[in-house]
Design a protein around this motif. Structure first.
Motif, PDB file in Angstrom:
ATOM      1  N   LEU A 167       0.341   2.625   2.834  1.00 22.23           N
ATOM      2  CA  LEU A 167       0.090   3.956   3.387  1.00 22.23           C
ATOM      3  C   LEU A 167      -1.255   4.030   4.093  1.00 22.23           C
ATOM      4  CD1 LEU A 167       1.366   6.193   0.430  1.00 22.23           C
ATOM      5  CD2 LEU A 167       2.655   5.215   2.345  1.00 22.23           C
ATOM      6  N   ALA A 168      -2.205   3.197   3.685  1.00 19.78           N
ATOM      7  CA  ALA A 168      -3.530   3.169   4.310  1.00 19.78           C
ATOM      8  C   ALA A 168      -4.166   1.829   4.022  1.00 19.78           C
ATOM      9  CB  ALA A 168      -4.414   4.302   3.787  1.00 19.78           C
ATOM     10  N   ASP A 169      -4.951   1.360   4.961  1.00 28.60           N
ATOM     11  CA  ASP A 169      -5.664   0.095   4.778  1.00 28.60           C
ATOM     12  C   ASP A 169      -7.005   0.196   5.501  1.00 28.60           C
ATOM     13  OD1 ASP A 169      -6.488  -2.470   4.310  1.00 28.60           O
ATOM     14  OD2 ASP A 169      -5.177  -3.373   5.836  1.00 28.60           O
ATOM     15  N   ARG A 170      -7.994   0.729   4.790  1.00 32.54           N
ATOM     16  CA  ARG A 170      -9.343   0.900   5.319  1.00 32.54           C
ATOM     17  C   ARG A 170     -10.338   0.328   4.319  1.00 32.54           C
ATOM     18  NH1 ARG A 170      -7.276   5.982   5.268  1.00 32.54           N
ATOM     19  NH2 ARG A 170      -8.817   6.540   3.689  1.00 32.54           N
ATOM     20  N   PRO A 171     -11.539   0.009   4.750  1.00 32.35           N
ATOM     21  CA  PRO A 171     -12.543  -0.503   3.802  1.00 32.35           C
ATOM     22  C   PRO A 171     -12.855   0.470   2.671  1.00 32.35           C
ATOM     23  CG  PRO A 171     -13.225  -0.945   6.052  1.00 32.35           C
ATOM     24  CD  PRO A 171     -12.019  -0.074   6.146  1.00 32.35           C
ATOM     25  N   ASP A 172     -12.723   1.779   2.947  1.00 25.81           N
ATOM     26  CA  ASP A 172     -13.039   2.765   1.910  1.00 25.81           C
ATOM     27  C   ASP A 172     -11.821   3.167   1.094  1.00 25.81           C
ATOM     28  OD1 ASP A 172     -11.752   4.117   3.945  1.00 25.81           O
ATOM     29  OD2 ASP A 172     -12.975   5.918   3.768  1.00 25.81           O
ATOM     30  N   GLY A 173     -10.653   2.595   1.391  1.00 30.93           N
ATOM     31  CA  GLY A 173      -9.486   2.951   0.607  1.00 30.93           C
ATOM     32  C   GLY A 173      -8.213   2.311   1.125  1.00 30.93           C
ATOM     33  N   ALA A 174      -7.617   1.437   0.322  1.00 29.91           N
ATOM     34  CA  ALA A 174      -6.307   0.861   0.623  1.00 29.91           C
ATOM     35  C   ALA A 174      -5.302   1.503  -0.317  1.00 29.91           C
ATOM     36  CB  ALA A 174      -6.323  -0.652   0.453  1.00 29.91           C
ATOM     37  N   VAL A 187      -1.142   1.805  -1.465  1.00 24.70           N
ATOM     38  CA  VAL A 187       0.188   1.206  -1.420  1.00 24.70           C
ATOM     39  C   VAL A 187       1.119   2.021  -2.308  1.00 24.70           C
ATOM     40  CG1 VAL A 187       1.565  -0.816  -2.052  1.00 24.70           C
ATOM     41  CG2 VAL A 187      -0.629  -1.112  -0.894  1.00 24.70           C
ATOM     42  N   ARG A 188       2.327   2.252  -1.834  1.00 24.23           N
ATOM     43  CA  ARG A 188       3.326   3.025  -2.584  1.00 24.23           C
ATOM     44  C   ARG A 188       4.510   2.159  -2.974  1.00 24.23           C
ATOM     45  NH1 ARG A 188       7.652   7.330  -0.013  1.00 24.23           N
ATOM     46  NH2 ARG A 188       8.754   7.801  -1.970  1.00 24.23           N
ATOM     47  N   HIS A 189       5.009   2.360  -4.188  1.00 28.96           N
ATOM     48  CA  HIS A 189       6.277   1.788  -4.624  1.00 28.96           C
ATOM     49  C   HIS A 189       7.027   2.880  -5.367  1.00 28.96           C
ATOM     50  CE1 HIS A 189       9.118  -1.420  -5.617  1.00 28.96           C
ATOM     51  NE2 HIS A 189       9.196  -0.894  -6.829  1.00 28.96           N
ATOM     52  N   ALA A 190       8.201   3.254  -4.844  1.00 31.86           N
ATOM     53  CA  ALA A 190       8.989   4.351  -5.417  1.00 31.86           C
ATOM     54  C   ALA A 190       8.120   5.607  -5.489  1.00 31.86           C
ATOM     55  CB  ALA A 190       9.550   3.942  -6.772  1.00 31.86           C
ATOM     56  N   GLY A 191       7.974   6.187  -6.685  1.00 24.34           N
ATOM     57  CA  GLY A 191       7.216   7.421  -6.809  1.00 24.34           C
ATOM     58  C   GLY A 191       5.788   7.237  -7.264  1.00 24.34           C
ATOM     59  N   THR A 192       5.260   6.015  -7.159  1.00 24.82           N
ATOM     60  CA  THR A 192       3.908   5.722  -7.634  1.00 24.82           C
ATOM     61  C   THR A 192       3.064   5.154  -6.491  1.00 24.82           C
ATOM     62  OG1 THR A 192       4.680   5.309  -9.887  1.00 24.82           O
ATOM     63  CG2 THR A 192       2.547   4.388  -9.295  1.00 24.82           C
ATOM     64  N   VAL A 193       1.800   5.530  -6.492  1.00 21.58           N
ATOM     65  CA  VAL A 193       0.850   5.078  -5.483  1.00 21.58           C
ATOM     66  C   VAL A 193      -0.334   4.414  -6.174  1.00 21.58           C
ATOM     67  CG1 VAL A 193      -0.830   5.857  -3.765  1.00 21.58           C
ATOM     68  CG2 VAL A 193       1.485   6.807  -3.767  1.00 21.58           C
ATOM     69  N   ALA A 194      -0.765   3.272  -5.661  1.00 22.73           N
ATOM     70  CA  ALA A 194      -1.968   2.604  -6.143  1.00 22.73           C
ATOM     71  C   ALA A 194      -3.022   2.664  -5.044  1.00 22.73           C
ATOM     72  CB  ALA A 194      -1.682   1.154  -6.521  1.00 22.73           C
ATOM     73  N   LYS A 195      -4.219   3.061  -5.418  1.00 21.75           N
ATOM     74  CA  LYS A 195      -5.316   3.137  -4.454  1.00 21.75           C
ATOM     75  C   LYS A 195      -6.440   2.206  -4.870  1.00 21.75           C
ATOM     76  CE  LYS A 195      -8.582   6.176  -2.110  1.00 21.75           C
ATOM     77  NZ  LYS A 195      -8.977   7.568  -1.802  1.00 21.75           N
ATOM     78  N   ALA A 196      -6.840   1.329  -3.940  1.00 23.75           N
ATOM     79  CA  ALA A 196      -8.020   0.495  -4.146  1.00 23.75           C
ATOM     80  C   ALA A 196      -9.193   1.186  -3.458  1.00 23.75           C
ATOM     81  CB  ALA A 196      -7.808  -0.898  -3.560  1.00 23.75           C
ATOM     82  N   HIS A 197     -10.129   1.664  -4.237  1.00 22.44           N
ATOM     83  CA  HIS A 197     -11.278   2.379  -3.704  1.00 22.44           C
ATOM     84  C   HIS A 197     -12.274   1.391  -3.099  1.00 22.44           C
ATOM     85  CE1 HIS A 197     -10.086   6.150  -5.857  1.00 22.44           C
ATOM     86  NE2 HIS A 197      -9.469   5.266  -6.619  1.00 22.44           N
TER      87      HIS A 197
END
Length: 316
Positions: free
Chosen positions: A34-41, A43-53
């Motif tokens: 869903l997003a790939d930036r240095p301040d936040g990547a 990724v979504r799978h089904a109804g869950t989202v993981a954010k790398a800060h």
């Protein structure tokens, strides 16, 4: 950390959250970025989202922000995380969230301006006991200052001068050099329509807590205010947003009358921030400024010629 390493690991992380104990994936979906930036990547799978800060994220501050988002008192304002824990992945803090449907950019007539104003007012009225100790200042002015630093680092550019002049006449608090006039109110720090999602229950909620903290609530109205002042947001949409905020007793502006004495300085700061990032990105991409970017820079030129009239708590 490069995307070719981080994103596969983030995909595996979110898939494992949806299908624990190596269960076979039965949802029939692949993990999507869903997003790939240095301040936040993200990724979504089904109804869950993981954010790398961001790699330089202040972990105690992030934990305090997570605690705010998870508080039951804010369940109808902020999207709550899936657990309060913060994991680590290739040097990046990772948090898990339920997926929410974003605002449809292709349907501007349906933009939830009333919901945005109402949610913001409720956020700003959060009672003091809800806020955990260690909650840091809202990061809006600090992010604006980083944008100006990025502009300066990009090297000489003919459009930079009016932006730097507009920035120089702002009070120190708006440049991230002094405490904000309000240091108690809970603020989002980066409010725009991209920060709203519709939950699975059908409610609009605010997302993205990376800039959340105590501070000057007028900052949260500043981006729409700046767009309106620059001619980029139609007057009726600005009116819908401001009216909803006032009806919900938002404290950033008076309940009636002219809102600009409170909004002028933050709106100028957000205009300078937007212009600075536009120039820096155009330099990095080796492309000319587009029409919208030029209009924001022109606004900075006008602002620099007419410095804000600063009184009282907004003058420092």
């Amino acid at each position: 950390m490069t995307a070719d390493v981080l994103l596969p690991a983030l995909r595996a992380k979110v898939r494992a959250a949806v299908h624990p104990a190596a269960q076979a994936c039965a949802c029939g979906t692949a993990a999507s970025v869903l997003a790939d930036r240095p301040d936040g990547a993200v990724v979504r799978h089904a109804g869950t989202v993981a954010k790398a800060h961001a790699a330089d994220t202040d972990l105690p501050a992030l934990a305090a922000r997570m605690a705010v988002a998870a508080h039951p008192a804010l369940a109808h304002v902020l999207l709550p995380p899936l657990g309060a824990s913060v994991a680590e992945l290739h040097g990046r803090p990772v948090t898990l969230w339920p997926y929410g449907t974003p605002v449809d950019r292709d349907d501007p007539e349906a933009a939830p301006w009333e919901e945005a104003g109402t949610l913001l007012a409720h956020l700003h009225r959060t009672p003091e006991p809800v806020l955990p100790s260690g909650l840091p200042p809202m990061r809006g002015p600090a992010k604006a200052a980083r944008a100006i630093a990025r502009l300066r680092a990009a090297g000489p550019h003919p459009a930079a001068a009016p932006v730097l002049r507009a920035w120089a006449v702002l009070p120190s608090w708006a440049r991230g050099e002094a405490p904000m006039p309000d240091t108690r109110t809970l603020c989002h720090g980066d409010l725009h329509l991209g920060q709203l999602v519709r939950s699975q229950a059908g409610d609009w909620l605010l997302i993205d807590i990376d800039d959340l903290g105590r501070g000057e609530p007028a900052w949260d109205l500043a981006r729409p205010a700046a767009w309106f002042a620059c001619g980029l947001l139609p007057p009726d949409e600005w009116t819908r947003f401001l009216t909803a905020y006032r009806r919900a007793a938002g404290p950033a502006v008076p309940e009636d009358g002219d809102p600009w004495p409170a909004l002028d300085v933050p709106a100028r700061a957000l205009t300078a921030q937007t212009a600075a990032l536009a120039i820096a990105k155009s330099v990095a991409a080796g492309r000319p400024l587009d029409e919208v970017e030029t209009s924001v820079i022109d606004a900075c030129d006008r602002m620099a010629a007419h410095p804000p009239e600063l009184t009282g708590e907004y003058a420092t």
